[in-house]
Design a protein around this motif. Structure first.
Motif, PDB file in Angstrom:
ATOM      1  N   SER A  98       0.836  -1.196   0.000  1.00 43.68           N
ATOM      2  CA  SER A  98       0.000   0.000   0.000  1.00 43.68           C
ATOM      3  C   SER A  98       0.870   1.245   0.000  1.00 43.68           C
ATOM      4  N   GLN A  99       0.477   2.215  -0.811  1.00 45.17           N
ATOM      5  CA  GLN A  99       1.234   3.455  -0.939  1.00 45.17           C
ATOM      6  C   GLN A  99       0.288   4.648  -0.862  1.00 45.17           C
ATOM      7  N   THR A 100       0.658   5.660  -0.062  1.00 48.59           N
ATOM      8  CA  THR A 100      -0.097   6.905  -0.033  1.00 48.59           C
ATOM      9  C   THR A 100       0.405   7.788  -1.159  1.00 48.59           C
ATOM     10  N   VAL A 101      -0.459   8.070  -2.123  1.00 46.54           N
ATOM     11  CA  VAL A 101      -0.092   8.877  -3.283  1.00 46.54           C
ATOM     12  C   VAL A 101      -0.248  10.360  -2.979  1.00 46.54           C
ATOM     13  N   TYR A 102      -1.274  10.692  -2.187  1.00 48.27           N
ATOM     14  CA  TYR A 102      -1.545  12.093  -1.871  1.00 48.27           C
ATOM     15  C   TYR A 102      -2.204  12.184  -0.507  1.00 48.27           C
ATOM     16  N   GLN A 103      -1.763  13.136   0.308  1.00 53.29           N
ATOM     17  CA  GLN A 103      -2.376  13.409   1.595  1.00 53.29           C
ATOM     18  C   GLN A 103      -2.881  14.837   1.601  1.00 53.29           C
ATOM     19  N   GLY A 104      -4.200  15.007   1.588  1.00 53.66           N
ATOM     20  CA  GLY A 104      -4.786  16.332   1.584  1.00 53.66           C
ATOM     21  C   GLY A 104      -5.240  16.750   2.963  1.00 53.66           C
ATOM     22  N   HIS A 105      -6.094  17.776   3.020  1.00 55.37           N
ATOM     23  CA  HIS A 105      -6.587  18.305   4.285  1.00 55.37           C
ATOM     24  C   HIS A 105      -7.407  17.260   5.027  1.00 55.37           C
ATOM     25  N   PHE A 106      -8.306  16.582   4.305  1.00 51.80           N
ATOM     26  CA  PHE A 106      -9.058  15.508   4.971  1.00 51.80           C
ATOM     27  C   PHE A 106      -9.223  14.270   4.094  1.00 51.80           C
ATOM     28  N   LEU A 107      -8.762  14.312   2.854  1.00 53.54           N
ATOM     29  CA  LEU A 107      -8.805  13.146   1.987  1.00 53.54           C
ATOM     30  C   LEU A 107      -7.403  12.617   1.737  1.00 53.54           C
ATOM     31  N   GLN A 108      -7.307  11.305   1.588  1.00 49.11           N
ATOM     32  CA  GLN A 108      -6.037  10.646   1.310  1.00 49.11           C
ATOM     33  C   GLN A 108      -6.240   9.719   0.110  1.00 49.11           C
ATOM     34  N   ARG A 116      -2.417 -10.558  -9.832  1.00 48.92           N
ATOM     35  CA  ARG A 116      -2.164  -9.285  -9.160  1.00 48.92           C
ATOM     36  C   ARG A 116      -2.836  -8.158  -9.936  1.00 48.92           C
ATOM     37  N   ALA A 117      -3.203  -7.102  -9.223  1.00 45.58           N
ATOM     38  CA  ALA A 117      -3.806  -5.922  -9.832  1.00 45.58           C
ATOM     39  C   ALA A 117      -3.550  -4.726  -8.931  1.00 45.58           C
ATOM     40  N   ALA A 118      -3.861  -3.541  -9.426  1.00 49.35           N
ATOM     41  CA  ALA A 118      -3.718  -2.305  -8.650  1.00 49.35           C
ATOM     42  C   ALA A 118      -5.097  -1.750  -8.334  1.00 49.35           C
ATOM     43  N   ARG A 119      -5.220  -1.145  -7.156  1.00 55.54           N
ATOM     44  CA  ARG A 119      -6.458  -0.481  -6.750  1.00 55.54           C
ATOM     45  C   ARG A 119      -6.106   0.924  -6.251  1.00 55.54           C
ATOM     46  N   GLU A 120      -6.731   1.931  -6.826  1.00 55.28           N
ATOM     47  CA  GLU A 120      -6.573   3.309  -6.380  1.00 55.28           C
ATOM     48  C   GLU A 120      -7.878   3.744  -5.725  1.00 55.28           C
ATOM     49  N   TYR A 121      -7.776   4.349  -4.551  1.00 53.61           N
ATOM     50  CA  TYR A 121      -8.992   4.700  -3.814  1.00 53.61           C
ATOM     51  C   TYR A 121      -8.719   5.829  -2.842  1.00 53.61           C
ATOM     52  N   VAL A 122      -9.792   6.468  -2.406  1.00 50.60           N
ATOM     53  CA  VAL A 122      -9.735   7.611  -1.504  1.00 50.60           C
ATOM     54  C   VAL A 122     -10.140   7.171  -0.100  1.00 50.60           C
ATOM     55  N   ILE A 123      -9.336   7.560   0.892  1.00 53.98           N
ATOM     56  CA  ILE A 123      -9.692   7.362   2.298  1.00 53.98           C
ATOM     57  C   ILE A 123     -10.499   8.582   2.748  1.00 53.98           C
ATOM     58  N   HIS A 124     -11.705   8.340   3.233  1.00 59.24           N
ATOM     59  CA  HIS A 124     -12.618   9.413   3.644  1.00 59.24           C
ATOM     60  C   HIS A 124     -12.994   9.191   5.105  1.00 59.24           C
ATOM     61  N   PRO A 125     -13.126  10.257   5.911  1.00 61.58           N
ATOM     62  CA  PRO A 125     -13.407  10.086   7.342  1.00 61.58           C
ATOM     63  C   PRO A 125     -14.838   9.668   7.662  1.00 61.58           C
ATOM     64  N   GLY A 126     -15.713   9.668   6.684  1.00 64.39           N
ATOM     65  CA  GLY A 126     -17.113   9.347   6.939  1.00 64.39           C
ATOM     66  C   GLY A 126     -17.952  10.603   7.082  1.00 64.39           C
TER      67      GLY A 126
END
Length: 200
Positions: free
Chosen positions: A22-32, A45-55
């Protein structure tokens, strides 16, 4: 047969993907933004790109005359002013009810005496972790609202019939609001019951 439970149980091993790295591509104010390498069920194998959201939470706030508290807000990613139920993201360590109370008051000026949690929704399961709790509120009183800096929105009231007509016409397209309408329709038709709690 219990229709409240899916017929396939927890047997999803043949569908499950597992994280290899797992790699963090971008860390914003509240989204990652993350980019993971994953192992597929067949060993590939495959790649998955996704956004971490606080809810987040969304509030279906019912006025004494039966109309709903609504907002109009410009949403920059889609370059449109959207019709929405009041909503907002969770602060760190904040529970759903506390967030719903805070967001309703800050954005609309309304406080509610009765609250009920209807359910949850995952609005964008293909590329984000976001979960939205759906809350109902009634016995409303109006006070002064307190918008965040840089936040601009209109507050208005609309009937269920108006909202349904706007949905049909393609003028109301916000996914969370459409899901809120589904819950509203089921509740008013007597197809679901809420566990209301009084907040003084």
């Amino acid at each position: 047969m219990d229709v409240s439970k899916p017929p396939f149980g927890d047997d999803d091993a043949h569908l499950r993907e597992t994280t290899v790295s797992s790699q963090t591509v971008y860390q914003g104010h509240f989204l990652q933004l993350k980019r993971d390498e994953i192992a597929l069920p067949d060993g590939g194998r495959a790649a998955r790109e996704y956004v971490i959201h606080p809810g987040a939470v969304m509030i279906v706030a019912v006025l004494p005359d039966g109309r709903l508290v609504m907002e109009r807000q410009y949403r920059y990613p889609v370059r449109q002013t959207m019709i929405e139920f009041p909503a907002g993201k969770l602060d760190a360590g904040e529970g759903g009810l506390a967030c719903a109370q805070r967001e309703l008051h800050e954005e609309t000026g309304y406080r509610a005496r009765r609250w009920a949690r209807a359910g949850v929704m995952h609005p964008v399961i293909g590329y984000a972790t976001e979960v939205i709790e759906i809350w109902f509120a009634d016995e409303l009183t109006l006070e002064q609202r307190h918008l965040d800096e840089g936040e601009f929105l209109d507050v208005f009231a609309a009937s269920q019939d108006q909202l349904e007509a706007w949905m049909q016409a393609g003028q109301l397209t916000d996914a969370k609001t459409i899901v809120g309408m589904m819950w509203l329709q089921r509740w008013r038709a007597g197809h679901c019951q809420f566990d209301w709690q009084t907040v003084d």
